[in-house]
Design a protein around this motif. Structure first.
Motif, short mmCIF file in Angstrom:
data_model
loop_
_atom_site.label_atom_id
_atom_site.label_comp_id
_atom_site.label_asym_id
_atom_site.label_seq_id
_atom_site.Cartn_x
_atom_site.Cartn_y
_atom_site.Cartn_z
N ALA A 1 0.84 -1.21 0.00
CA ALA A 1 0.00 0.00 0.00
C ALA A 1 0.87 1.25 0.00
CB ALA A 1 -0.93 -0.01 1.21
N GLY A 2 2.16 1.09 -0.25
CA GLY A 2 3.04 2.25 -0.37
C GLY A 2 3.45 2.83 0.96
N ARG A 3 3.33 2.04 2.01
CA ARG A 3 3.67 2.53 3.35
C ARG A 3 5.16 2.83 3.44
NH1 ARG A 3 2.44 1.03 9.00
NH2 ARG A 3 4.12 2.01 10.15
N GLU A 4 5.47 4.02 3.96
CA GLU A 4 6.88 4.36 4.21
C GLU A 4 7.07 4.54 5.69
OE1 GLU A 4 7.76 7.73 1.77
OE2 GLU A 4 7.60 6.55 -0.08
N TYR A 5 8.28 4.30 6.14
CA TYR A 5 8.53 4.32 7.58
C TYR A 5 9.41 5.52 7.92
CZ TYR A 5 6.59 -0.30 7.19
OH TYR A 5 5.73 -1.33 6.93
N ASN A 6 8.77 6.65 8.30
CA ASN A 6 9.52 7.86 8.59
C ASN A 6 9.38 8.23 10.07
OD1 ASN A 6 10.24 8.04 5.84
ND2 ASN A 6 8.27 8.98 5.38
N ILE A 7 8.40 9.12 10.33
CA ILE A 7 8.21 9.61 11.70
C ILE A 7 7.52 8.54 12.55
CG2 ILE A 7 7.09 11.44 13.05
CD1 ILE A 7 6.89 13.01 10.38
N ARG A 8 8.00 8.35 13.78
CA ARG A 8 7.30 7.45 14.69
C ARG A 8 5.90 8.01 14.95
NH1 ARG A 8 7.97 5.07 20.79
NH2 ARG A 8 6.75 3.23 20.26
N TRP A 9 4.89 7.17 14.82
CA TRP A 9 3.48 7.53 14.99
C TRP A 9 3.04 8.58 13.96
CZ3 TRP A 9 4.89 7.99 20.78
CH2 TRP A 9 4.89 6.72 21.36
N GLY A 10 3.82 8.74 12.88
CA GLY A 10 3.51 9.74 11.87
C GLY A 10 2.54 9.24 10.81
N PRO A 11 2.33 10.06 9.73
CA PRO A 11 1.35 9.74 8.70
C PRO A 11 1.66 8.42 7.99
CG PRO A 11 2.31 11.94 8.36
CD PRO A 11 3.05 11.31 9.48
N ARG A 12 0.62 7.71 7.62
CA ARG A 12 0.81 6.45 6.90
C ARG A 12 -0.40 6.11 6.05
NH1 ARG A 12 1.99 3.65 11.92
NH2 ARG A 12 3.37 5.41 12.12
N THR A 13 -0.11 5.51 4.89
CA THR A 13 -1.20 5.07 4.02
C THR A 13 -1.97 3.93 4.66
OG1 THR A 13 0.41 3.63 2.95
CG2 THR A 13 -0.10 5.69 1.82
N LEU A 14 -1.25 3.04 5.34
CA LEU A 14 -1.92 1.87 5.92
C LEU A 14 -1.12 1.34 7.10
CD1 LEU A 14 -4.26 -0.18 5.65
CD2 LEU A 14 -2.79 -1.52 4.11
N ASP A 15 -1.82 1.16 8.21
CA ASP A 15 -1.20 0.62 9.41
C ASP A 15 -2.03 -0.58 9.85
OD1 ASP A 15 0.56 0.54 11.55
OD2 ASP A 15 -0.67 1.85 12.80
N LEU A 16 -1.39 -1.71 10.00
CA LEU A 16 -2.09 -2.92 10.45
C LEU A 16 -1.42 -3.41 11.73
CD1 LEU A 16 -2.36 -4.76 6.99
CD2 LEU A 16 -4.12 -3.38 8.11
N ASP A 17 -2.14 -3.39 12.83
CA ASP A 17 -1.57 -3.82 14.11
C ASP A 17 -2.30 -5.08 14.59
OD1 ASP A 17 0.27 -1.77 14.28
OD2 ASP A 17 -1.04 -0.47 15.45
N ILE A 18 -1.54 -6.06 15.01
CA ILE A 18 -2.14 -7.27 15.59
C ILE A 18 -2.45 -6.96 17.05
CG2 ILE A 18 -1.81 -9.71 16.13
CD1 ILE A 18 0.17 -9.81 13.73
N LEU A 19 -3.73 -6.91 17.38
CA LEU A 19 -4.12 -6.56 18.75
C LEU A 19 -4.08 -7.78 19.65
CD1 LEU A 19 -7.25 -4.36 17.89
CD2 LEU A 19 -4.92 -3.58 18.38
N LEU A 20 -4.77 -8.85 19.21
CA LEU A 20 -4.91 -10.06 20.02
C LEU A 20 -4.76 -11.28 19.12
CD1 LEU A 20 -8.22 -9.02 21.85
CD2 LEU A 20 -5.92 -8.93 22.85
N TYR A 21 -4.13 -12.31 19.65
CA TYR A 21 -4.04 -13.58 18.92
C TYR A 21 -4.49 -14.65 19.91
CZ TYR A 21 -2.11 -17.27 15.95
OH TYR A 21 -1.95 -18.39 15.14
N ASN A 22 -5.68 -15.18 19.73
CA ASN A 22 -6.33 -16.00 20.77
C ASN A 22 -6.16 -15.25 22.09
OD1 ASN A 22 -7.01 -17.98 18.84
ND2 ASN A 22 -5.02 -18.97 19.08
N HIS A 23 -5.80 -15.99 23.16
CA HIS A 23 -5.52 -15.27 24.41
C HIS A 23 -4.03 -15.30 24.69
CE1 HIS A 23 -9.49 -14.16 25.57
NE2 HIS A 23 -9.93 -15.40 25.45
N GLU A 24 -3.22 -15.40 23.64
CA GLU A 24 -1.79 -15.59 23.85
C GLU A 24 -1.09 -14.30 24.28
OE1 GLU A 24 0.17 -17.72 20.67
OE2 GLU A 24 -1.54 -19.07 20.48
#
Ligand SMILES: Nc1ncnc2c1ncn2[C@@H]1O[C@H](COP(=O)(O)OP(=O)(O)OP(=O)(O)O)[C@@H](O)[C@H]1O
Ligand SMILES: Nc1nc2c(c(=O)[nH]1)N=C(CO)CN2
Length: 177
Positions: A84-107
């Motif tokens: 999706a053209g995501r670039e890694y510049n500023i921490r917590w900065g602008p991004r086209t797409l951010d996908l975070d894994i919140l939970l995986y079962n109860h692991e």
């Protein structure tokens, strides 16, 4: 192979056509035989947290079932972000797409590349509000709290506005109206 692990994923975008990036991520996961998308939250427009000098985000949460291990899933979601053209510049900065894994079962996972539950999820309105919509009876063993208790304690509930109800079938292959 059965897709038997339950995962909650947070999706966000604040650059370009934000909705199309969220749809792109969902499409990629739908096309993956190792992933079944089971529930979608509404989409919320949210004020930026962390680094505030940037555009508002669109955020949502999805529930999926997968046969991928946590690290396999991380590598899959990172590939989708890169495509999706995501670039890694500023921490917590602008991004086209951010996908975070919140939970995986109860692991509880603590690896160099992957920490689950996502370490900042419990203080983020843009995560907890859509997550509670997707599963209102979640319980978090790691902090011994229900999602309702976490929601009640949230300090940044403001700044999270309903933007669009869950995707329709025509847009997203989602049967809920
Ligand atoms: N649960 C997780 N989901 C996604 N990435 C994770 C997770 N835990 C650790 N990471 C690691 O975090 C790194 C940085 O991710 P990213 O650049 O998306 O952070 P961020 O979105 O800017 O900040 P935040 O993590 O606060 O949302 C990734 O390279 C990944 O290896
Ligand atoms: N509102 C909002 N703020 C953010 C977001 C996000 O998805 N939504 N993501 C960030 C980096 O993960 C930093 N700040």
């Amino acid at each position: 192979m059965t897709n038997e692990n339950t995962v909650y994923l947070s999706m966000g975008s604040n650059m370009g056509n934000r909705l199309s990036f969220l749809k792109y991520a969902a499409k990629c996961m739908k096309e993956d035989v190792n992933i079944s998308l089971t529930r979608y939250s509404s989409i919320y427009e949210t004020a930026p947290i962390g680094y505030t000098d940037q555009e508002n985000f669109l955020n949502m949460v999805i529930e999926l079932k997968t046969s991928y291990s946590p690290l396999q899933l991380l590598s899959r979601t990172q590939k989708i972000q890169d495509n999706a053209g995501r670039e890694y510049n500023i921490r917590w900065g602008p991004r086209t797409l951010d996908l975070d894994i919140l939970l995986y079962n109860h692991e509880n996972i603590k690896m160099e590349q992957l920490i689950v539950p996502h370490p900042r999820m419990f203080e983020r309105g843009f995560v907890i509000i859509p997550l509670r919509e997707v599963n209102p009876v979640l319980y978090f063993p790691s902090i011994e709290k229900s999602i309702d208790a976490v929601y009640e304690q949230l300090r940044d509930k403001e700044g999270v506005y309903l933007w669009k109800k869950p995707f329709g079938e025509e847009e997203f292959g989602h049967s809920e109206s």
